[in-house]
Design an enzyme around this catalytic site. Sequence first.
Site, PDB file in Angstrom:
ATOM      1  CE  LYS A 109       1.163  -3.689  -5.817  1.00 45.54           C
ATOM      2  NZ  LYS A 109       0.035  -2.447  -5.720  1.00 45.54           N
ATOM      3  CB  THR A 110       3.922   2.004 -10.127  1.00 45.44           C
ATOM      4  OG1 THR A 110       3.057   0.637 -10.768  1.00 45.44           O
ATOM      5  CG2 THR A 110       4.073   2.274 -11.439  1.00 45.44           C
ATOM      6  CG  ASP A 154       1.826  -3.083 -12.147  1.00 42.37           C
ATOM      7  OD1 ASP A 154       1.762  -3.455 -11.053  1.00 42.37           O
ATOM      8  OD2 ASP A 154       0.793  -2.026 -12.481  1.00 42.37           O
ATOM      9  CB  THR A 203      -2.967  -6.988  -5.508  1.00 41.41           C
ATOM     10  OG1 THR A 203      -2.781  -7.295  -6.730  1.00 41.41           O
ATOM     11  CG2 THR A 203      -2.102  -5.300  -5.950  1.00 41.41           C
ATOM     12  NE  ARG A 262      -4.167   3.887  -8.907  1.00 41.26           N
ATOM     13  CZ  ARG A 262      -3.833   3.061  -8.611  1.00 41.26           C
ATOM     14  NH1 ARG A 262      -4.130   1.165  -7.776  1.00 41.26           N
ATOM     15  NH2 ARG A 262      -2.393   2.969  -8.944  1.00 41.26           N
TER      16      ARG A 262
HETATM   17  N1  LIG Z   1       3.690   7.572  -0.637  1.00 46.28           N
HETATM   18  C1  LIG Z   1       3.446   8.195  -1.602  1.00 46.28           C
HETATM   19  N2  LIG Z   1       3.310   9.565  -1.550  1.00 46.28           N
HETATM   20  C2  LIG Z   1       2.546  10.333  -2.515  1.00 46.28           C
HETATM   21  N3  LIG Z   1       1.525   9.835  -3.386  1.00 46.28           N
HETATM   22  C3  LIG Z   1       2.224   8.722  -3.472  1.00 46.28           C
HETATM   23  C4  LIG Z   1       2.707   7.690  -3.175  1.00 46.28           C
HETATM   24  N4  LIG Z   1       2.080   6.341  -2.650  1.00 46.28           N
HETATM   25  C5  LIG Z   1       1.404   7.021  -4.252  1.00 46.28           C
HETATM   26  N5  LIG Z   1       1.384   7.659  -4.311  1.00 46.28           N
HETATM   27  C6  LIG Z   1      -0.223   8.405  -5.142  1.00 46.28           C
HETATM   28  O1  LIG Z   1      -0.143   7.511  -5.458  1.00 46.28           O
HETATM   29  C7  LIG Z   1      -0.606   6.747  -7.216  1.00 46.28           C
HETATM   30  C8  LIG Z   1      -0.422   5.424  -6.888  1.00 46.28           C
HETATM   31  O2  LIG Z   1       0.203   5.004  -6.851  1.00 46.28           O
HETATM   32  P1  LIG Z   1       0.871   3.184  -7.379  1.00 46.28           P
HETATM   33  O3  LIG Z   1       0.347   3.997  -9.195  1.00 46.28           O
HETATM   34  O4  LIG Z   1       2.271   4.172  -7.291  1.00 46.28           O
HETATM   35  O5  LIG Z   1       0.084   2.426  -6.746  1.00 46.28           O
HETATM   36  P2  LIG Z   1       0.089   1.018  -7.237  1.00 46.28           P
HETATM   37  O6  LIG Z   1       0.948   0.609  -5.380  1.00 46.28           O
HETATM   38  O7  LIG Z   1       1.629   0.634  -7.904  1.00 46.28           O
HETATM   39  O8  LIG Z   1      -0.963   0.369  -7.392  1.00 46.28           O
HETATM   40  P3  LIG Z   1      -1.096  -0.632  -8.193  1.00 46.28           P
HETATM   41  O9  LIG Z   1      -1.617  -1.889  -7.636  1.00 46.28           O
HETATM   42  O10 LIG Z   1      -2.868  -0.349  -8.559  1.00 46.28           O
HETATM   43  O11 LIG Z   1      -0.586  -1.063 -10.052  1.00 46.28           O
HETATM   44  C9  LIG Z   1       0.471   8.078  -7.668  1.00 46.28           C
HETATM   45  O12 LIG Z   1       0.328   8.495  -8.765  1.00 46.28           O
HETATM   46  C10 LIG Z   1       0.813   8.854  -7.023  1.00 46.28           C
HETATM   47  O13 LIG Z   1       0.608   9.883  -7.359  1.00 46.28           O
HETATM   48 MG   LIG Z   2       1.516  -0.272 -10.212  1.00 48.80          MG
END
Ligand SMILES: Nc1ncnc2c1ncn2[C@@H]1O[C@H](COP(=O)(O)OP(=O)(O)OP(=O)(O)O)[C@@H](O)[C@H]1O
Ligand SMILES: [Mg+2]
Length: 375
Positions: A109-110, A154, A203, A262
Site C-alpha cells: 500500500k505504502t 497510513d 488494514t 514484505r
Molecule cells: N508489488 C510489489 N512488487 C515488489 N515489491 C513489493 C510490492 N509490494 C510491496 N513490495 C515490497 O514489500 C515491502 C512492503 O510493502 P509496503 O510497505 O508498501 O506494504 P504496506 O501494504 O504499506 O504494509 P502496511 O500495511 O504494514 O503498512 C516494500 O518495501 C516493497 O519492497
Molecule cells: Mg504501509
Amino acid sequence: MAIISSRPQPANSGEPPKKARVSGAKPTGKSLSHRDLLQGAATIEEQQEVPSNQQNLNPQEEKIRPQRLEDYIGQKDLKGVLQIAIAAAQGRNDPLDHLLLYGPPGLGKTTMAVILATEMGTNCQITSAPALERPRDIVGLLMKITAGDILFIDEIHRLSRMTEELLYPAMEDFRLDITIGKGQSAKIRSLPLPPFTLVGATTRVGALSSPLRDRFGLIQRLKFYDLAELQTIVQRTARILPVEVTPEGAEEIARRSRGTPRIANRLLKRVRDYAQVQQAAQATTKITQEVAVEALELLEVDPLGLDWTDRSLLQIMIDNFKGGPVGLDSLAAATGEDVKTIEEVYEPYLLQIGYLQRTPRGRIVTDAARKHLGD
Ligand SMILES: Nc1ncnc2c1ncn2[C@@H]1O[C@H](COP(=O)(O)OP(=O)(O)OP(=O)(O)O)[C@@H](O)[C@H]1O
Ligand SMILES: [Mg+2]
C-alpha cells in the site's frame, strides 16, 4: 519527487537514500496570508511545530521498494485501474482522485502511494493517523500542500474525529475550515487549498466511518500475491541486495512468504545471512533451494510459510476449544496475542489458505489445518 514522512526512522540510517526525499525543501508557492491567519489562531497556536517529526523513510527498505509502476509486481487489477486513472488525470491536468487502499500488512500500500507520486511527478507527504491526533497536526500538513501533491495517511481508520471532520471539506471542496479564537468570539474561517490527492491506507476498511469512505473516488483492495509473483519479487530484491539466488531458491522462499512481499524480502535477507555464514569459505554466496530450505527450517518457517505463532494459534484452538467455534477475545486470551494482531496479521492468511473459517459463532479450524499440523 520529495517525500516528507512523519514516520520514525531507525537510528542507524547508514547511507543516505538515493532517491530525492527532502522534507519541506520545495517552495510552497503559497501566499503568506494563510500562514499569517494561522499565526493568530488560538486553536492551532502551536502550528509552527507541526508535523512534529518529519523524517525520511527507512533507507534500507527504500532501496528495495519499487519506484515505478512497471517495477510493481502483481496486483494486475489495481495497476490497471490506476494506470487509467493516472492517464485520465494527466490528460485533464487534474490531480488524481482520492484513493483508499486496503488489505493485509506488507502487500504494497505504502509502495503504491509513493509510486503514484512518482508517476504523477508530484510530492508525496507521508504520515499516519496516530501522528495526526490533534487538529493542528492535519492543519499543518494541509497548509504545506502544493497543487497536485499526494498526501498519504497510513492506518487511516485510526483518525481522530476532529481530524476526520477537518478532512471532509478538504477532500470534497479543497477547503480548510479552521476555528479562530475561543468561546463566544470564535469564528470559522475557510481557507482555499490547492487541489491534492489523499491516499489512505488501512488494514481494516470496515473500521472507516462511512462519510470518510464515501469521499474516496477510488477504493481498491490489495490481494495476496501468487507464487510466481513472489518469486519475481525475491529475484528482483536479490539483484538489488545483491545476492545470487537460483530460480528454485527464489521459489522456495516465495512459497513460504504467506503471499506477502514484505515477508518474502525479510525471509530472503535471513536466508542470505545463513548462506553467507555457511559459505564463508567460498568466494561468493549463492542461495540454492537446499540452502533456502535449511535456513527456513532453522527459522521455523514451515513449507506453507506458517511460523511458530500461526501453528500455536491453530494448535490452541484444537487443544483448548475442540477446533472451535471460538470467539476472537477467547482466542486472544488463550494465546496471549492482541485481538487486533490476530485479526489483522495472522488471520487473513489462514483464512486465505482455508485453514480457518469465520462463522457468526466464531473461528473454526478446518480439516486441512489439522492435516497440516499432523493432528
Ligand atoms: N508489488 C510489489 N512488487 C515488489 N515489491 C513489493 C510490492 N509490494 C510491496 N513490495 C515490497 O514489500 C515491502 C512492503 O510493502 P509496503 O510497505 O508498501 O506494504 P504496506 O501494504 O504499506 O504494509 P502496511 O500495511 O504494514 O503498512 C516494500 O518495501 C516493497 O519492497
Ligand atoms: Mg504501509
